[in-house]
Design an enzyme around this catalytic site. Structure first.
Site, PDB file in Angstrom:
ATOM      1  N   LYS A 237       6.711  -4.139  -4.139  1.00 48.36           N
ATOM      2  CA  LYS A 237       8.126  -3.768  -4.060  1.00 48.36           C
ATOM      3  C   LYS A 237       8.594  -3.772  -2.622  1.00 48.36           C
ATOM      4  O   LYS A 237       9.702  -4.187  -2.311  1.00 48.36           O
ATOM      5  CB  LYS A 237       8.304  -2.367  -4.675  1.00 48.36           C
ATOM      6  CG  LYS A 237       9.726  -1.862  -4.676  1.00 48.36           C
ATOM      7  CD  LYS A 237      10.535  -2.611  -5.700  1.00 48.36           C
ATOM      8  CE  LYS A 237      12.000  -2.244  -5.686  1.00 48.36           C
ATOM      9  NZ  LYS A 237      12.806  -3.344  -6.258  1.00 48.36           N
TER      10      LYS A 237
ATOM     11  N   ARG B 272       5.220   0.254  -5.904  1.00 49.77           N
ATOM     12  CA  ARG B 272       5.199  -0.549  -4.676  1.00 49.77           C
ATOM     13  C   ARG B 272       4.329  -1.796  -4.817  1.00 49.77           C
ATOM     14  O   ARG B 272       4.439  -2.724  -4.023  1.00 49.77           O
ATOM     15  CB  ARG B 272       4.678   0.310  -3.500  1.00 49.77           C
ATOM     16  CG  ARG B 272       5.583   1.472  -3.164  1.00 49.77           C
ATOM     17  CD  ARG B 272       4.912   2.433  -2.212  1.00 49.77           C
ATOM     18  NE  ARG B 272       4.730   1.869  -0.893  1.00 49.77           N
ATOM     19  CZ  ARG B 272       5.605   1.950   0.104  1.00 49.77           C
ATOM     20  NH1 ARG B 272       6.749   2.578  -0.087  1.00 49.77           N
ATOM     21  NH2 ARG B 272       5.350   1.426   1.264  1.00 49.77           N
TER      22      ARG B 272
ATOM     23  N   CYS C 180       0.820  -1.204   0.000  1.00 50.23           N
ATOM     24  CA  CYS C 180       0.000   0.000   0.000  1.00 50.23           C
ATOM     25  C   CYS C 180       0.859   1.260   0.000  1.00 50.23           C
ATOM     26  O   CYS C 180       1.914   1.307   0.640  1.00 50.23           O
ATOM     27  CB  CYS C 180      -0.884   0.044   1.234  1.00 50.23           C
ATOM     28  SG  CYS C 180      -1.946  -1.371   1.393  1.00 50.23           S
TER      29      CYS C 180
ATOM     30  N   GLU D 192      18.584 -16.641  -7.968  1.00 49.45           N
ATOM     31  CA  GLU D 192      18.163 -15.287  -8.334  1.00 49.45           C
ATOM     32  C   GLU D 192      17.647 -15.250  -9.780  1.00 49.45           C
ATOM     33  O   GLU D 192      16.649 -14.595 -10.069  1.00 49.45           O
ATOM     34  CB  GLU D 192      19.337 -14.323  -8.114  1.00 49.45           C
ATOM     35  CG  GLU D 192      19.123 -12.885  -8.532  1.00 49.45           C
ATOM     36  CD  GLU D 192      17.954 -12.174  -7.827  1.00 49.45           C
ATOM     37  OE1 GLU D 192      17.377 -12.731  -6.882  1.00 49.45           O
ATOM     38  OE2 GLU D 192      17.606 -11.072  -8.274  1.00 49.45           O
TER      39      GLU D 192
ATOM     40  N   LYS E 112      13.900 -14.124 -10.820  1.00 52.14           N
ATOM     41  CA  LYS E 112      13.605 -13.050 -11.786  1.00 52.14           C
ATOM     42  C   LYS E 112      12.606 -13.542 -12.825  1.00 52.14           C
ATOM     43  O   LYS E 112      11.662 -12.849 -13.168  1.00 52.14           O
ATOM     44  CB  LYS E 112      14.876 -12.590 -12.520  1.00 52.14           C
ATOM     45  CG  LYS E 112      15.868 -11.785 -11.749  1.00 52.14           C
ATOM     46  CD  LYS E 112      15.446 -10.380 -11.405  1.00 52.14           C
ATOM     47  CE  LYS E 112      14.677 -10.306 -10.144  1.00 52.14           C
ATOM     48  NZ  LYS E 112      15.249 -10.219  -8.880  1.00 52.14           N
TER      49      LYS E 112
ATOM     50  N   GLU F 112       9.061 -14.104 -11.279  1.00 57.62           N
ATOM     51  CA  GLU F 112       8.453 -12.834 -10.849  1.00 57.62           C
ATOM     52  C   GLU F 112       7.785 -12.088 -12.001  1.00 57.62           C
ATOM     53  O   GLU F 112       6.674 -11.609 -11.862  1.00 57.62           O
ATOM     54  CB  GLU F 112       9.539 -11.886 -10.295  1.00 57.62           C
ATOM     55  CG  GLU F 112       9.907 -12.088  -8.853  1.00 57.62           C
ATOM     56  CD  GLU F 112      10.987 -11.103  -8.419  1.00 57.62           C
ATOM     57  OE1 GLU F 112      10.815 -10.478  -7.378  1.00 57.62           O
ATOM     58  OE2 GLU F 112      12.011 -10.956  -9.126  1.00 57.62           O
TER      59      GLU F 112
ATOM     60  N   TRP G  94      -2.890  -2.738  -1.634  1.00 52.49           N
ATOM     61  CA  TRP G  94      -2.479  -4.116  -1.942  1.00 52.49           C
ATOM     62  C   TRP G  94      -3.267  -4.982  -0.968  1.00 52.49           C
ATOM     63  O   TRP G  94      -3.020  -4.954   0.232  1.00 52.49           O
ATOM     64  CB  TRP G  94      -0.967  -4.249  -1.735  1.00 52.49           C
ATOM     65  CG  TRP G  94      -0.380  -5.537  -2.201  1.00 52.49           C
ATOM     66  CD1 TRP G  94       0.055  -5.840  -3.457  1.00 52.49           C
ATOM     67  CD2 TRP G  94      -0.111  -6.702  -1.401  1.00 52.49           C
ATOM     68  NE1 TRP G  94       0.556  -7.112  -3.489  1.00 52.49           N
ATOM     69  CE2 TRP G  94       0.460  -7.661  -2.242  1.00 52.49           C
ATOM     70  CE3 TRP G  94      -0.315  -7.025  -0.055  1.00 52.49           C
ATOM     71  CZ2 TRP G  94       0.848  -8.927  -1.798  1.00 52.49           C
ATOM     72  CZ3 TRP G  94       0.066  -8.280   0.390  1.00 52.49           C
ATOM     73  CH2 TRP G  94       0.639  -9.216  -0.474  1.00 52.49           C
TER      74      TRP G  94
ATOM     75  N   ASN H 166      -1.801   1.736   5.687  1.00 54.00           N
ATOM     76  CA  ASN H 166      -0.886   0.702   5.182  1.00 54.00           C
ATOM     77  C   ASN H 166      -0.506  -0.144   6.387  1.00 54.00           C
ATOM     78  O   ASN H 166      -0.071   0.397   7.402  1.00 54.00           O
ATOM     79  CB  ASN H 166       0.343   1.381   4.566  1.00 54.00           C
ATOM     80  CG  ASN H 166       1.439   0.386   4.200  1.00 54.00           C
ATOM     81  OD1 ASN H 166       1.211  -0.812   4.167  1.00 54.00           O
ATOM     82  ND2 ASN H 166       2.630   0.908   3.940  1.00 54.00           N
ATOM     83  N   GLY H 167      -0.681  -1.454   6.299  1.00 54.70           N
ATOM     84  CA  GLY H 167      -0.329  -2.330   7.425  1.00 54.70           C
ATOM     85  C   GLY H 167      -1.468  -3.281   7.724  1.00 54.70           C
ATOM     86  O   GLY H 167      -2.385  -3.433   6.902  1.00 54.70           O
TER      87      GLY H 167
ATOM     88  N   HIS I 241      19.051 -35.328  -7.546  1.00 56.94           N
ATOM     89  CA  HIS I 241      18.203 -35.765  -6.443  1.00 56.94           C
ATOM     90  C   HIS I 241      16.761 -35.314  -6.615  1.00 56.94           C
ATOM     91  O   HIS I 241      16.061 -35.123  -5.633  1.00 56.94           O
ATOM     92  CB  HIS I 241      18.774 -35.250  -5.119  1.00 56.94           C
ATOM     93  CG  HIS I 241      20.160 -35.751  -4.864  1.00 56.94           C
ATOM     94  ND1 HIS I 241      20.413 -37.046  -4.484  1.00 56.94           N
ATOM     95  CD2 HIS I 241      21.361 -35.152  -4.995  1.00 56.94           C
ATOM     96  CE1 HIS I 241      21.732 -37.220  -4.359  1.00 56.94           C
ATOM     97  NE2 HIS I 241      22.321 -36.078  -4.673  1.00 56.94           N
TER      98      HIS I 241
HETATM   99  C1  G6P Z   1       9.786  -7.986  -2.308  1.00 57.27           C
HETATM  100  C2  G6P Z   1      10.379  -7.426  -3.572  1.00 57.27           C
HETATM  101  C3  G6P Z   1      11.718  -8.081  -3.847  1.00 57.27           C
HETATM  102  C4  G6P Z   1      12.637  -7.911  -2.659  1.00 57.27           C
HETATM  103  C5  G6P Z   1      11.994  -8.408  -1.359  1.00 57.27           C
HETATM  104  C6  G6P Z   1      12.801  -7.978  -0.146  1.00 57.27           C
HETATM  105  O1  G6P Z   1       9.439  -9.313  -2.494  1.00 57.27           O
HETATM  106  O2  G6P Z   1       9.500  -7.645  -4.663  1.00 57.27           O
HETATM  107  O3  G6P Z   1      12.314  -7.480  -4.988  1.00 57.27           O
HETATM  108  O4  G6P Z   1      13.824  -8.602  -2.894  1.00 57.27           O
HETATM  109  O5  G6P Z   1      10.689  -7.859  -1.204  1.00 57.27           O
HETATM  110  O6  G6P Z   1      12.762  -6.578  -0.067  1.00 57.27           O
HETATM  111  P1  G6P Z   1      13.862  -5.671   0.605  1.00 57.27           P
HETATM  112  O7  G6P Z   1      13.372  -4.278   0.377  1.00 57.27           O
HETATM  113  O8  G6P Z   1      13.881  -6.038   2.061  1.00 57.27           O
HETATM  114  O9  G6P Z   1      15.155  -5.952  -0.048  1.00 57.27           O
END
Ligand code: G6P
Length: 612
Positions: free
Chosen positions: A607, A27, A2, A485, A489, A492, A73, A99-100, A508
């Site tokens: 985000k 966000r 949010c 990673e 990506k 996501e 959100w 937000n929260g 395995h």
């Molecule tokens: C969310 C974002 C990711 C990020 C993760 C941790 O899932 O989409 O891109 O890696 O949070 O966020 P931070 O701000 O703690 O690195």
């Protein structure tokens, strides 16, 4: 997650709120709304994008010099027009954005219902605004006092802004566990979840702390009180953000811009902290703490998502270069498992946003147990940066694309510097190797640039993979976290199922999935483990899997057996992740674009994850 923007001043609020909401889009959200006050109160809310809200509000009354906006959100209640914020009190007098998560909302709701309150949404937020209404009514209180008293009954996390129709020259905000910043302009105030919606109006900001309530008045100033009703002297800071850095600058997507910024951002993460000619590495944040850090019994690294992957690379770096035992933990698991933490531990938190709720809570727990906290954070002044005893900013600039790219490489760069500095202080790296690594690290930004030059080739390969439904990413040693990673990506932003695995573990389990429809991305740049990786590639090929191998320049052997290869420049093994991750970022970007996905705002993702 949010996003909040609120304004009070002399200008028309609506354009400021809408532009602010657009800046907060990164966000992650699923509905948006605004409330405007101009004698009467007008609220417009819409499921979908901010643009849907703008279209809906086009012919409505949009006047008013104070108001609030919100991107939601969904947590409690599905994403729709009704559950979108702002929410109003039963008497229609108060409006609130939040937000929260209010954890005790169910019991509060039951109590309020008994007092005659009727609820129209499934949100915890509506309960909160009714609670404030009830407290205000009972004591005939000014809004800021009603907010303060109401919050003493609330369990959970919140950043809120509240307005009172009968007190139109005031804006009240409060925070606990979710970020909120106050922008102080000339005869105007802003409240926002982060600096992005306010940077073009003012750079004077105050970051609200937990359990603080701020009241801004149109013709006066502002005041901050604690939840215990004590006046708090605000600490006004300069917002460290440039407007150009939060705009796309000619790129189709922020993610592509951010991928391309990496030669600069890696350089920025190193700036002033490394001098290969003179043979030193020094993180300013470590001054005064080197003894504590170098004598740690162990390092515990906490993070979520991509930041957790950076932590995994740090495990290799710290153990390899500084010979300190390391545990890397998902912050969310760590905090709920009664972890053993002592004063001899150094806990390193990695977070781009500095606001991730689980990472923050895990750190609080470690702090209570006496550990020394070191923060590796991007957003200056964020909650985690303030909670840590010491730390270093990665200086990557605002990262807007939800899928983290430049923050990841800046985190890894920073952790590399830290490992080198501690290794040096502990005498675990020879002079010769130390100097060699320093010179090589200085060369990394230009090698990253060379990786970016492979963009067209990567785009072509993306076209070959784009229709897959599953994929596997394999790596060993330093490149195992890169495999994780790379897979993250892809899933996501392109919604292709992708799994990262240590290459040897393939036997395995995942090997059972391999057939001609399964692209397998293998990072094969580790000199020390090359023969073993080649065997892994053979195993995939024997089952007709399609292999894309990331190899070191000049490689002959792997190129002969893989279907596609992408070369990275030769480097020292600890630095390979900084190069091998670049083609994986570009690969997922191109695949996502080809599949018609919204790269910067993937579905369901946020985000900055400010709820647990
Ligand atoms: C969310 C974002 C990711 C990020 C993760 C941790 O899932 O989409 O891109 O890696 O949070 O966020 P931070 O701000 O703690 O690195």
């Amino acid at each position: 997650m949010c996003g909040i923007i609120a304004y009070i001043g002399k200008k028309e609020a609506y354009p400021i709120l809408i532009k602010g909401l657009q800046r907060l889009e990164y966000r992650g959200y699923d509905s948006a709304g605004v409330a405007l006050m101009n004698g009467s109160l007008n609220i417009y809310k819409k499921k979908g994008k901010v643009q849907d809200l703008v279209d809906f509000a086009l012919d409505k009354n949009l006047s008013g010099t104070s108001g609030m906006g919100h991107t939601r959100w969904a947590t409690h209640g599905k994403p729709d027009d009704v559950n979108a914020h702002p929410h109003t009190s039963g008497n229609g007098r108060l409006m609130l954005v939040h937000n929260g998560i209010i954890e005790n909302y169910a019991s509060l709701k039951r109590a309020l219902e008994k007092q005659g309150h009727v609820f129209h949404t499934q949100t915890d937020t509506e309960v909160l605004v009714h609670l404030i209404e009830e407290v205000q009514k009972r004591g005939d209180l000014p809004i800021e006092e009603a907010v303060r008293e109401a919050l003493t009954n609330v369990v959970g996390a919140y950043a809120i802004v509240v307005m009172d129709n009968q007190d139109p020259d005031k804006l009240v905000a409060a925070r606990k566990g979710s970020p909120l910043v106050i922008g102080i302009g000339k005869d105007e105030f802003f409240f926002a979840s982060d600096g992005t919606p306010i940077v073009e109006y003012t750079k004077k900001v105050v970051y609200l702390d937990d359990e603080q309530i701020a009241t801004a008045t149109r013709h006066g100033g502002y005041e901050i009180r604690t939840i215990d009703n004590e006046i708090h002297m605000p600490f006004v800071q300069e917002l460290n953000m440039e407007i150009e850095r939060i705009e796309k600058g000619g790129y189709d997507y922020f993610m592509l811009k951010e991928i391309n910024e990496q030669p600069t951002t890696i350089q920025d993460a190193m700036r002033g902290r490394l001098n290969a000619q003179e043979g030193w590495v020094r993180l300013g944040g470590m001054d005064d703490h080197v003894e504590r850090v170098k004598n740690a019994e162990r390092f515990v690294i906490l993070g979520c998502g991509t930041s957790w992957h950076a932590g995994l690379i740090a495990e290799y770096l710290f153990e390899d270069l500084a010979r300190i035992p390391v545990e890397v933990e998902y912050a969310s698991e760590f905090r709920y498992r009664h972890p053993v933490i002592t004063e001899r531990d150094v806990v390193i938190a990695i977070s781009q946003s500095g606001e991730t709720a689980d990472t923050y809570a895990a750190l609080e727990l470690a702090k209570k147990n006496g550990a020394f906290l070191y923060g590796i954070v991007n957003v200056v002044g964020s909650s985690i940066a303030r909670l840590a005893h010491a730390g270093s900013y990665i200086h990557a600039g605002p990262e807007i694309g939800v899928a983290s790219t430049k923050a990841f490489t800046a985190q890894v760069t920073l952790l590399t510097l830290m490992a080198l500095q501690i290794g040096r202080a502990r005498g675990t790296i020879s002079d010769e190797y130390f100097n060699k690594l320093l010179h090589e690290l200085e060369a990394i930004p230009s090698k990253v640039q060379r990786m970016l030059d492979s963009n067209e080739k990567i785009k072509y390969i993306a076209g070959e993979i784009k229709d897959a439904t599953n994929s596997l990413y394999l790596g060993r040693g330093y490149n195992f976290p890169v495999a994780l990673e790379g897979a993250l990506k892809l899933k996501e932003i392109s919604y292709i199922h992708a799994e990262g695995y240590p290459a040897a573990e393939m036997k395995h389990g995942p090997i059972a999935l391999i057939d001609e429809n399964m692209p397998v991305v293998i990072i094969a740049t580790n000199k020390s483990l090359n023969d073993k990786i080649i065997s892994n590639i053979q195993e995939v090929k024997a089952r007709r899997g399609m292999v894309l191998a990331i190899v070191t320049e000049g490689d002959q052997e792997i190129s002969r057996i893989a279907d596609y290869t992408i070369e990275i420049p030769e480097t020292e093994e600890p630095f390979t992740p900084l190069l091998s991750v670049i083609p994986l970022q570009l690969l997922s970007y191109h695949i996502a674009v080809m599949r018609g996905c919204n790269v910067d705002q993937p579905r369901n993702l946020a985000k900055s994850v400010t709820v647990e």
